[in-house]
Design a protein around this motif. Structure first.
Motif, PDB file in Angstrom:
ATOM      1  N   SER A 152       3.188   6.214  -3.676  1.00 54.69           N
ATOM      2  CA  SER A 152       1.764   6.036  -3.413  1.00 54.69           C
ATOM      3  C   SER A 152       1.261   4.726  -4.015  1.00 54.69           C
ATOM      4  CB  SER A 152       0.974   7.211  -4.007  1.00 54.69           C
ATOM      5  OG  SER A 152      -0.408   6.952  -3.992  1.00 54.69           O
ATOM      6  N   GLU A 153       0.562   3.945  -3.191  1.00 49.36           N
ATOM      7  CA  GLU A 153      -0.017   2.701  -3.692  1.00 49.36           C
ATOM      8  C   GLU A 153      -1.065   2.981  -4.766  1.00 49.36           C
ATOM      9  OE1 GLU A 153      -1.560   0.253  -0.649  1.00 49.36           O
ATOM     10  OE2 GLU A 153       0.371  -0.065   0.363  1.00 49.36           O
ATOM     11  N   LYS A 154      -1.811   4.075  -4.585  1.00 49.39           N
ATOM     12  CA  LYS A 154      -2.842   4.423  -5.564  1.00 49.39           C
ATOM     13  C   LYS A 154      -2.213   4.745  -6.917  1.00 49.39           C
ATOM     14  CE  LYS A 154      -6.892   7.356  -6.291  1.00 49.39           C
ATOM     15  NZ  LYS A 154      -6.609   7.554  -7.729  1.00 49.39           N
ATOM     16  N   ARG A 156       0.648   3.670  -8.042  1.00 48.79           N
ATOM     17  CA  ARG A 156       1.149   2.418  -8.619  1.00 48.79           C
ATOM     18  C   ARG A 156       0.001   1.609  -9.226  1.00 48.79           C
ATOM     19  NH1 ARG A 156       4.182   2.149  -3.756  1.00 48.79           N
ATOM     20  NH2 ARG A 156       2.910   0.394  -3.008  1.00 48.79           N
ATOM     21  N   ALA A 157      -1.113   1.538  -8.490  1.00 49.20           N
ATOM     22  CA  ALA A 157      -2.262   0.770  -8.972  1.00 49.20           C
ATOM     23  C   ALA A 157      -2.865   1.404 -10.226  1.00 49.20           C
ATOM     24  CB  ALA A 157      -3.319   0.663  -7.877  1.00 49.20           C
TER      25      ALA A 157
END
Length: 231
Positions: A152-154, A156-157
């Motif tokens: 998930s990009e979220k 990771r961010a």
């Protein structure tokens, strides 16, 4: 809170105790820590202060009793009250033998000065972030791994942002000094005197009685004066 398991005991206790850790051993520990009001506190402190067992040869029952005693001390109870709650049978035996308050107090004092209770109390004043430094680093490692590998990009961010916040270097604080000069009577008098002197010097120059060079080389002499009454 669930019972302390064999796995938890093996992680918490020093190596020299691990050979005796069995299901029966864990059951005995849970039984000795069981209390209607303080089970959770006893268990938490039993695990939190187990490193004191590295320094010295202590029986597990001695450590359990010290944990109970120190738990009550940390709750603000007196030495005698903590002792009675930890050793109710021993206290009743003192009473049955006719011990005076002074004699009981002496027994409590001896126990309170013991190495094991004092080792636990000394460790209790160490900030939790120092005791759990290894967990702090593990948490950082988990966040770093999520930042690099999470699908998930979220995630990771969020992981990257959390790392930036918690690993932010300390800010350099600037020290500002207030060097302003506060007015007082002496300074005000000096300002008035210099203003009057400047006015008189300008008047002398205008009247041709002194040159600019003469004024520039004028010396100011400190002196005291007193008024004399006319006879």
């Amino acid at each position: 809170m669930s019972d302390i398991t064999v796995e938890v005991l093996k992680k918490a206790l020093p190596d020299k105790y691990k050979v005796r850790i069995t299901d029966e051993f864990a059951d005995k520990i849970n039984q000795l820590l069981d209390d209607p009001d303080y089970t959770e506190i006893y268990r938490d402190n039993f695990l939190a202060y187990s490193t004191v067992l590295n320094d010295g040869k202590f029986k597990m029952e001695e450590y359990l009793n010290a944990v109970k005693y120190c738990s009550h001390k940390l709750m603000g109870r007196s030495n005698i009250d903590s002792y009675i709650r930890t050793f109710p049978d021993r206290y009743n035996d003192f009473l049955a033998k006719g011990y005076s308050d002074k004699e009981i107090s002496a027994q409590v004092s001896i126990y309170n000065k013991g190495k094991l209770p004092n080792s636990i109390l000394e460790q209790s004043i160490i900030p939790s972030w120092i005791i759990n430094q290894d967990l702090h680093q593990k948490a950082i490692n988990v966040l770093a791994d999520l930042m690099m590998t999470a699908n998930s990009e979220k995630v990771r961010a969020d992981s990257a942002n959390s790392l930036l916040v918690h690993l932010k270097p300390p800010e350099v604080k600037k020290v500002e000094l207030d060097i302003g000069v506060k007015s007082n009577k002496e300074i005000d008098d000096m300002k008035t005197l210099l203003a009057e002197l400047s006015a008189k010097q300008l008047q002398l120059i205008d009247n041709g009685m002194a040159s600019v060079v003469d004024v520039a080389h004028t010396k100011i002499v400190e002196a005291e004066y007193k008024e004399v009454e006319n006879e």
